[in-house]
Design a protein around this motif. Structure first.
Motif, short mmCIF file in Angstrom:
data_model
loop_
_atom_site.label_atom_id
_atom_site.label_comp_id
_atom_site.label_asym_id
_atom_site.label_seq_id
_atom_site.Cartn_x
_atom_site.Cartn_y
_atom_site.Cartn_z
N ALA A 73 -9.81 -7.53 1.21
CA ALA A 73 -10.08 -6.08 1.21
C ALA A 73 -9.29 -5.38 0.11
O ALA A 73 -9.78 -4.44 -0.51
CB ALA A 73 -9.73 -5.50 2.58
N LEU A 74 -8.08 -5.84 -0.14
CA LEU A 74 -7.26 -5.26 -1.20
C LEU A 74 -7.92 -5.46 -2.57
O LEU A 74 -8.04 -4.52 -3.36
CB LEU A 74 -5.88 -5.91 -1.19
N VAL A 75 -8.38 -6.67 -2.84
CA VAL A 75 -9.00 -6.96 -4.14
C VAL A 75 -10.31 -6.20 -4.31
O VAL A 75 -10.65 -5.77 -5.41
CB VAL A 75 -9.22 -8.48 -4.28
N GLU A 76 -11.05 -6.02 -3.24
CA GLU A 76 -12.36 -5.39 -3.33
C GLU A 76 -12.31 -3.86 -3.32
O GLU A 76 -13.31 -3.21 -3.60
CB GLU A 76 -13.23 -5.87 -2.17
N ALA A 77 -11.15 -3.29 -3.03
CA ALA A 77 -11.06 -1.83 -2.93
C ALA A 77 -11.03 -1.19 -4.32
O ALA A 77 -10.25 -1.60 -5.19
CB ALA A 77 -9.80 -1.44 -2.17
N PRO A 78 -11.87 -0.19 -4.59
CA PRO A 78 -11.84 0.49 -5.90
C PRO A 78 -10.48 1.09 -6.22
O PRO A 78 -10.07 1.12 -7.39
CB PRO A 78 -12.92 1.58 -5.75
N GLU A 79 -9.78 1.56 -5.19
CA GLU A 79 -8.48 2.19 -5.43
C GLU A 79 -7.47 1.22 -6.04
O GLU A 79 -6.55 1.64 -6.76
CB GLU A 79 -7.90 2.75 -4.11
N ALA A 80 -7.66 -0.07 -5.76
CA ALA A 80 -6.72 -1.06 -6.28
C ALA A 80 -6.90 -1.28 -7.78
O ALA A 80 -6.02 -1.87 -8.43
CB ALA A 80 -6.88 -2.38 -5.54
N TRP A 81 -8.01 -0.82 -8.36
CA TRP A 81 -8.30 -1.02 -9.77
C TRP A 81 -8.23 0.27 -10.57
O TRP A 81 -8.50 0.27 -11.77
CB TRP A 81 -9.68 -1.66 -9.92
N ALA A 82 -7.86 1.33 -9.90
CA ALA A 82 -7.73 2.61 -10.60
C ALA A 82 -6.47 2.61 -11.46
O ALA A 82 -5.51 1.89 -11.17
CB ALA A 82 -7.67 3.75 -9.58
N PRO A 83 -6.46 3.39 -12.53
CA PRO A 83 -5.26 3.46 -13.37
C PRO A 83 -4.04 3.88 -12.54
O PRO A 83 -4.08 4.86 -11.80
CB PRO A 83 -5.62 4.51 -14.41
N ALA A 84 -2.99 3.11 -12.66
CA ALA A 84 -1.73 3.39 -11.95
C ALA A 84 -0.65 2.58 -12.64
O ALA A 84 -0.94 1.65 -13.39
CB ALA A 84 -1.84 3.02 -10.47
N THR A 85 0.57 2.93 -12.37
CA THR A 85 1.68 2.24 -13.02
C THR A 85 2.66 1.73 -11.98
O THR A 85 3.13 2.49 -11.13
CB THR A 85 2.42 3.18 -13.99
N LYS A 86 2.94 0.44 -12.05
CA LYS A 86 4.00 -0.16 -11.26
C LYS A 86 5.04 -0.71 -12.23
O LYS A 86 4.71 -1.45 -13.16
CB LYS A 86 3.47 -1.29 -10.39
#
Length: 485
Positions: free
Chosen positions: A351-364
């Motif tokens: 579910a984590l890999v398939e979620a669009p939010e997980a691929w949105a621009p963000a910085t860690k």
């Protein structure tokens, strides 16, 4: 599957993985590449199998304790003591276990064909943190990850929780191994013996009263606060005490002799029935009347299945993989999959890999461990180099399995982006570049390690470097390389 941007390869390699390798192609289908790794993950690899397991490490510690005289340590032992050399050798062997485990962990991170599951291992090991700073656990901290975490990262959370709670590293770290119920048969027998030995009332009391047997709350408290429900989730001190009583008798083999308790192999889980607090326990308004070991087990399973546990852990997963402030929509999706699957970690991972939010621009921002591993992978290392890796992690501020508290290492940028911390990375990056930077062209390497995120400013700085080693050092400490984009 969601529609991915040009940043997807970099996100797959760095946000989900451990960093790109120059000898491996970029993932053409990033999501499929990540999910395909779940079938390639090997819990027990040759590098890990070659290290001391918990039985061997616990035996070394027990042998050391057996040779040590009461009240004596390495600093106070007389030089002429004929057994001093034996104790020092046993202590050194036990400490060497830690170095072997760290080396195996680094080795796996460098060569694994499944960097995404390997990152999951690191996440869960930090969630169930123990510290090698404690003598009892310095040789066992790595075995917790190898034996209780790795086999369960794609199984059910409840199985991982039980494995961790029963592991010698966790029980010795949180002093569970000697937790004895005040109403247990052993405690009652000790109280009777003490009463028989009570001096006459007119006689002055003994200066050092006998050691009292009793309950230890440490493991129960951390299970509720850190491992399952989370702080502020509604439990109270009465729940901590109830869980602690339910776990009495859970202990470690090798350190108990009859008649105090049941003997068991070194490092093995052993239930001591005479230590267990009798009676029904009430945890979070639920009653547990099971006898013996089954009582604590039932309580842990209930905590693992609690919706508050799902919320707490899914928030941590989203924070680790996506953003310091996790997207609420992503947390909700992970939580829903957790609850419908019964805590199936493979389903939650998917579910984590398939979620669009997980691929949105963000910085860690990379932790020191993440930065060092990605630097070694990025420079093509397949063997742990002679760079004093354990001291390097110490200098960077994140020694393996030594977080300083059961809460583990922080997972936000504010904890790792201070100027002095960045300077330590600059110094370490310079040493690495000096060691093997002359053999690598950083100008051609940079786009491979930072696909889609390499800026013109960084590329220009690398191109203008005075030497290959300087170019490599600039790449390793560039803003893009310090982040998990």
């Amino acid at each position: 599957m969601v529609t991915l941007s040009a940043l997807a390869p970099a996100i797959a390699l760095n946000r989900f993985g451990l960093g790109a390798r120059p000898d491996e192609p970029l993932p053409a289908r990033p999501q499929a590449w990540l999910l395909g790794q779940l079938d390639k993950f090997t819990p027990r690899t040759p590098a890990i199998a070659a290290t001391p397991d918990s039985a061997e490490a616990a035996a070394r510690f027990r042998q050391y304790l057996a040779q040590r005289k009461p009240g004596q340590n390495a600093a106070t032992a007389p030089a002429a003591d004929p057994q001093a050399n034996i104790r020092q050798q046993l202590r050194r062997m036990y400490r060497e276990s830690y170095g072997q485990h760290v080396r195996a962990r680094v080795q796996e991170a460098l060569i694994t064909p499944a960097p995404f599951p390997e990152r999951l291992v690191h996440f869960w090991a930090n969630h169930f943190a123990v510290s090698a700073d404690k003598l009892a656990t310095i040789g066992l901290a790595g075995t917790l990850e190898f034996e209780a975490i790795r086999p369960h990262i794609l199984g059910r959370f409840e199985d991982m929780l039980l494995a961790v709670a029963r592991h010698p590293a966790m029980m010795l770290y949180l002093d569970q191994a000697q937790s004895i119920g005040p109403g247990s048969r052993l405690a009652q027998a000790a109280a009777r013996r003490q009463r028989r030995r009570q001096p006459p009332r007119l006689q002055p009391p003994r200066r050092q009263p006998p050691r009292q047997l009793g309950l230890n709350e440490n493991l129960a408290r951390e299970i509720l606060e850190l491992h399952t429900l989370g702080a502020g989730s509604g439990y109270g001190q009465a729940d901590v005490l109830a869980l602690a009583r339910g776990l009495t008798g859970w202990s470690v083999g090798g350190f108990v002799r009859r008649p105090i308790g049941i003997e068991a192999p070194d490092g093995a889980f052993v239930f001591q029935p005479n230590w267990h607090e009798p009676g029904t326990q009430t945890l979070l308004a639920n009653s547990y009347s099971q006898d013996g070991e089954a009582q604590g087990r039932a309580m842990l399973l209930s905590l693992a299945r609690d919706p508050r546990t799902a919320r707490h852990l899914c928030t941590k997963l989203a924070r680790h993989f996506v953003a310091d402030v996790p997207p609420p929509a992503l947390v909700a999706k992970l939580e829903a999959r957790w609850l419908t699957s019964g805590g199936d970690l493979a389903a939650v991972t998917q579910a984590l890999v398939e979620a669009p939010e997980a691929w949105a621009p963000a910085t860690k921002f990379k932790t020191p461990w993440e930065w060092l591993i990605s630097a070694l992978r990025g420079t093509g290392q397949r063997q742990v180099p002679d760079l004093r890796y354990a001291p390097a992690l110490n200098a960077l501020g994140q020694p393996a399995w030594r977080p300083g508290s059961p809460a583990g290492w922080d997972d936000i940028a504010a904890s790792w982006a201070a100027p002095d911390a960045l300077m330590r990375r600059v110094e370490t990056g310079g040493r690495m570049a000096a060691a093997f930077g002359d053999r690598i062209d950083a100008r051609t390497l940079a786009p491979k390690l930072l696909p889609g995120v390499l800026t013109a400013a960084t590329a220009q700085a690398i191109a203008r470097a005075e030497s290959p080693a300087q170019a490599m050092a600039l790449l390793l400490v560039s803003p893009e390389f310090l982040r998990r984009e």
